[in-house]
Every structure is written in structure tokens, then in C-alpha cells.
Scaffold this motif. Structure first.
Motif, PDB file in Angstrom:
ATOM      1  N   CYS A   3       0.855  -1.196   0.000  1.00  0.00           N
ATOM      2  CA  CYS A   3       0.000   0.000   0.000  1.00  0.00           C
ATOM      3  C   CYS A   3       0.886   1.239   0.000  1.00  0.00           C
ATOM      4  CB  CYS A   3      -0.917  -0.006   1.218  1.00  0.00           C
ATOM      5  SG  CYS A   3      -1.771   1.564   1.468  1.00  0.00           S
ATOM      6  N   CYS A   6       0.641   3.308   3.266  1.00  0.00           N
ATOM      7  CA  CYS A   6       1.300   2.617   4.386  1.00  0.00           C
ATOM      8  C   CYS A   6       2.816   2.807   4.277  1.00  0.00           C
ATOM      9  CB  CYS A   6       0.938   1.134   4.416  1.00  0.00           C
ATOM     10  SG  CYS A   6      -0.704   0.790   5.094  1.00  0.00           S
ATOM     11  N   HIS A  45      -4.218   0.733   8.254  1.00  0.00           N
ATOM     12  CA  HIS A  45      -4.750   0.567   6.902  1.00  0.00           C
ATOM     13  C   HIS A  45      -6.266   0.368   6.922  1.00  0.00           C
ATOM     14  CE1 HIS A  45      -4.562  -0.176   2.602  1.00  0.00           C
ATOM     15  NE2 HIS A  45      -5.562  -1.015   2.836  1.00  0.00           N
ATOM     16  N   HIS A  95      -6.127   3.510   0.437  1.00  0.00           N
ATOM     17  CA  HIS A  95      -5.875   3.719   1.873  1.00  0.00           C
ATOM     18  C   HIS A  95      -6.612   5.007   2.172  1.00  0.00           C
ATOM     19  CE1 HIS A  95      -2.952   3.658   5.504  1.00  0.00           C
ATOM     20  NE2 HIS A  95      -3.709   4.750   5.655  1.00  0.00           N
TER      21      HIS A  95
HETATM   22 ZN    ZN Z   1      -2.394   1.364   3.641  1.00  0.00          ZN
END
Ligand code: ZN
Ligand code: AMP
Length: 117
Positions: A3, A6, A45, A95
Motif C-alpha cells: 500500500c 502505508c 490501513h 488507503h
Molecule cells: Zn495502507
């Protein structure tokens, strides 16, 4: 997890940070649509607004507690907060994130949706 946000939160991918606390990370959008365009994300997340629950909503509260602090640090008294949830709404990074845009006089109405058809 693969991600982008992230990775930005954990420093794997560089960003221009504008705010951070235990729950919240905020950074400059790489492709700004206004003189000020920051992204505010939870440090956990959550893919999108559809996945906000009683269990994770503390992150959302903390995001909105951070909003006035970030706005003040950007010298904004007036601004818009935007969340795109899902593909048709324009969400491209899965996200959860809130766009904080300001520094320009904005319109409001049908045209401001940026419809593509
Ligand atoms: Zn994420
Ligand atoms: P959305 O289309 O609502 O999912 O918003 C995603 C936003 O992330 C867009 O405004 C992009 O310009 C922004 N973005 C994509 N990659 C990066 C990055 N590496 N650093 C900062 N912003 C990014």
C-alpha cells in the motif's frame, strides 16, 4: 501489505510531512490541485470510508482533531476537506485519505464534481 500510503507512513517512500501524531499522518499531495493540497491519513490501513467502523473510528476522530492544526500551520482559515470513496468517486489510492485543499476561491455546484460523463 503493498500500500502506497502505508509505505509513506512508515518512511519507505519519501513524502513532505506536514503533521504527525500517534494516529494521524499528513503530507503534501504530489500533484496538487490547489495552492495548498495536503493528504491526511490514518496510521492504520483502512481502505476507504466504507470500512469505517466503531472499532477504528477513533482514527477518524483524530484526523478531524488534526484538521484545524494542519489548516493553521498552512495559514488557511478557509478550506475544503474531500474524501473520494471508491472508483467512480475518483479514489485511486486504496488507503483512506482526506484531501485538505485551500488557498484559492472555490465554487460549489454540479460542475465542482468534476464529472467525466
Ligand atoms: Zn495502507
Ligand atoms: P484519490 O484520487 O482521492 O485516491 O487521491 C490520491 C491522491 O494521492 C492524489 O491526489 C495523488 O496526487 C496523490 N498521490 C499519489 N501518489 C502520491 C505520493 N507518492 N505522494 C503524495 N501524494 C500522492
Amino acid at each position: 501489505m503493498d500500500c502506497l500510503f502505508c509505505k509513506i507512513i512508515n518512511g519507505e517512500i519519501p513524502s513532505t510531512k506536514v503533521y504527525e501524531d500517534e494516529f494521524v499522518f499528513a503530507f503534501k499531495d504530489i500533484s496538487p490541485i490547489a495552492p495548498v493540497h495536503d493528504l491526511i491519513v490514518p496510521k492504520t490501513h483502512i481502505c476507504c470510508a466504507n470500512k469505517i467502523t466503531a472499532e477504528n473510528s477513533e482514527y477518524i476522530a483524530k484526523i478531524f482533531e488534526a484538521v484545524p492544526k494542519i489548516a493553521q500551520s498552512e495559514n488557511l482559515e478557509t478550506y475544503r476537506i474531500i474524501n473520494n470513496c471508491g472508483e467512480d468517486a475518483g479514489q485511486s489510492v486504496m488507503h483512506l485519505h482526506f484531501h485538505l485543499v485551500g488557498g484559492v476561491k472555490m465554487g460549489w455546484g454540479k460542475e465542482s464534481l468534476g464529472k467525466t460523463e
